[in-house]
Design an enzyme around this catalytic site. Structure first.
Site, mmCIF file in Angstrom:
data_model
loop_
_atom_site.group_PDB
_atom_site.id
_atom_site.type_symbol
_atom_site.label_atom_id
_atom_site.label_comp_id
_atom_site.label_asym_id
_atom_site.label_seq_id
_atom_site.Cartn_x
_atom_site.Cartn_y
_atom_site.Cartn_z
ATOM 1 N N HIS A 191 18.943 8.215 53.026
ATOM 2 C CA HIS A 191 19.860 7.710 52.007
ATOM 3 C C HIS A 191 20.805 6.730 52.685
ATOM 4 O O HIS A 191 21.538 7.089 53.605
ATOM 5 C CB HIS A 191 20.651 8.847 51.365
ATOM 6 C CG HIS A 191 21.580 8.376 50.276
ATOM 7 N ND1 HIS A 191 21.198 8.317 48.955
ATOM 8 C CD2 HIS A 191 22.856 7.932 50.324
ATOM 9 C CE1 HIS A 191 22.202 7.855 48.231
ATOM 10 N NE2 HIS A 191 23.224 7.619 49.041
ATOM 11 N N CYS A 192 20.789 5.493 52.209
ATOM 12 C CA CYS A 192 21.579 4.435 52.840
ATOM 13 C C CYS A 192 22.786 4.114 51.966
ATOM 14 O O CYS A 192 22.640 3.556 50.875
ATOM 15 C CB CYS A 192 20.731 3.180 53.033
ATOM 16 S SG CYS A 192 21.615 1.833 53.856
ATOM 17 N N PRO A 193 24.000 4.442 52.401
ATOM 18 C CA PRO A 193 25.176 4.102 51.588
ATOM 19 C C PRO A 193 25.450 2.611 51.540
ATOM 20 O O PRO A 193 26.114 2.135 50.608
ATOM 21 C CB PRO A 193 26.308 4.865 52.288
ATOM 22 C CG PRO A 193 25.853 5.022 53.698
ATOM 23 C CD PRO A 193 24.365 5.166 53.637
ATOM 24 N N GLY A 196 23.571 1.627 48.635
ATOM 25 C CA GLY A 196 23.894 2.432 47.464
ATOM 26 C C GLY A 196 22.714 3.095 46.817
ATOM 27 O O GLY A 196 22.700 3.285 45.594
#
Length: 387
Positions: A191-193, A196
């Site tokens: 999961h890449c912030p 997003g």
């Protein structure tokens, strides 16, 4: 004759999907709920490129060349135009292409379905529970039940399929449950912030192209900012150049500190693509642990692995986010799977013994639809007379 029209409220399937995602544009855009860092990414890219393309220099006095009485033509106040005139007009063109490609891949990664696997319906979950109980048998009270795992063979390697207690399914190979989005994602990478969204099977190639193009764009802007400062320093001096171009100094600092992380991330994912491996598998040590299990998804060839990950067919989304769930204004819910199956069975007529003659339902069939009357049976006396 008045005709009564029953209005139905159209509800899209994305409005009822579980998980912690947000949807925009009538379900066409799908993102995680935590989008603050994504906006920071947009700000850094747009701000840096705006400084490079559109930042103007403060006006300067006429510059005289030694040995000449006439002043030079005023130098271009735009940095990109200055580099195009002094070096090559291809410099701003190539920078614009890199910028547009980076933005396109970023938005494609952020706004798409990463490969979310739908959760099991109640009937499917009940069937899976019955299947597990039949396989494991009854567990005595007070004892821990055995792990819910299925063995699956891929390229002569045994791969374990784990059961997800949230989605009520056995996850496919390489899938994992994201704790931030609360969904199982096929070929889950991470999961890449910064984008997003989760990075999975359906958007990994766009994520890789984004960080690759962003690395090239950062190096490109950083290098030509240094060239610009060097060219200006030859004419008016280094310190004077820094005073006149504060935007260039700011841009050089941003690119310098961004360069190492972006280029390092690109190199790491290039290594993973060459091995046909995910970040999740690399962190867990799935193929590099003590057992030394060989990666069953690798073709043993860098070119083949890169072609499969970056150029393979892109599977369609299985969510059907924009599918329609018709609901009446009265708020009636759609029939479940069990109700839909029972509605296909022939229904017995409703009893009417307790209804009075006034409450009896009227026969709305037309004369053409009425069955023909049966002929009356001959009486007993008539049959004896015929004999």
């Amino acid at each position: 004759m008045s005709v009564m029209v029953v209005r139905k409220k159209v509800t899209r399937k994305w409005e009822k999907l579980p998980g912690r995602n947000t949807f925009c544009c009538d379900g066409r855009v799908m993102m995680a709920r935590q989008k603050g860092i994504f906006y920071l990414t947009l700000f850094l890219i747009l701000g840096t490129c705006t400084l490079f393309f559109a930042f103007d220099l403060p006006p300067r006095e006429d510059v005289y060349v030694e040995g000449e009485n006439m002043p030079q033509e005023e130098e271009s106040k735009n940095r990109c135009r200055y580099l195009a005139v002094q070096l090559s007009p291809a410099i701003p063109v190539f920078a614009a292409m890199l910028f547009l490609f980076s933005m396109a891949t970023l938005l494609r990664t952020s706004f798409s379905d990463p490969g979310v696997i739908p959760r099991a319906l109640p009937d499917e979950a009940a069937f899976i529970e019955m299947e597990i109980e039949a396989t494991n048998g009854a567990v005595p009270q007070g004892q821990r039940p055995p792990p819910r795992i299925k063995n699956f063979q891929i390229n002569n390697q045994i791969v374990k399929l784990k059961y997800c207690y949230t989605c009520k399914i056995f996850r496919p190979p390489r899938a994992s449950h994201c704790s931030i989005c609360d969904n199982c994602v096929e070929r889950f990478d991470h999961h890449c912030p910064w984008v997003g969204n989760c990075v999975g099977k359906r958007n990994y190639r766009y994520f890789y192209l984004f960080i690759l193009s962003l690395s090239l764009l950062t190096i490109y802007v950083f290098a030509f900012n240094i060239v610009y400062v060097a060219l200006k320093s030859l004419k008016i001096g280094f310190l004077e150049t820094l005073k006149e171009t504060p935007g260039t100094v700011l841009e050089v600092l941003i690119c310098f500190f961004t360069l190492w992380s972006v280029v390092g991330l690109t190199g790491f994912h290039t290594f993973l693509v060459a091995l046909n491996q995910t970040t999740n598998e690399d962190i867990k040590g799935s193929w590099t642990g003590k057992n030394r299990v060989q990666n069953p998804y690798s073709h043993g060839n860098i070119v083949k692995n890169c072609c499969e990950v970056l150029c393979g067919p892109l599977p369609p989304s299985v969510l059907d986010r924009r599918g329609i769930l018709p609901l009446e204004e009265s708020g009636s819910r759609p029939p479940s799977t069990q109700e839909a199956s029972t509605s296909l069975l022939p229904q017995s007529p409703a009893p009417t013994d307790h209804l009075s003659s006034d409450e009896m339902p009227e026969d709305t069939s037309t004369p053409e639809e009425m069955p023909p009357p049966e002929p009356p049976e001959p009486s007993q006396e008539a049959t004896e007379a015929e004999k």
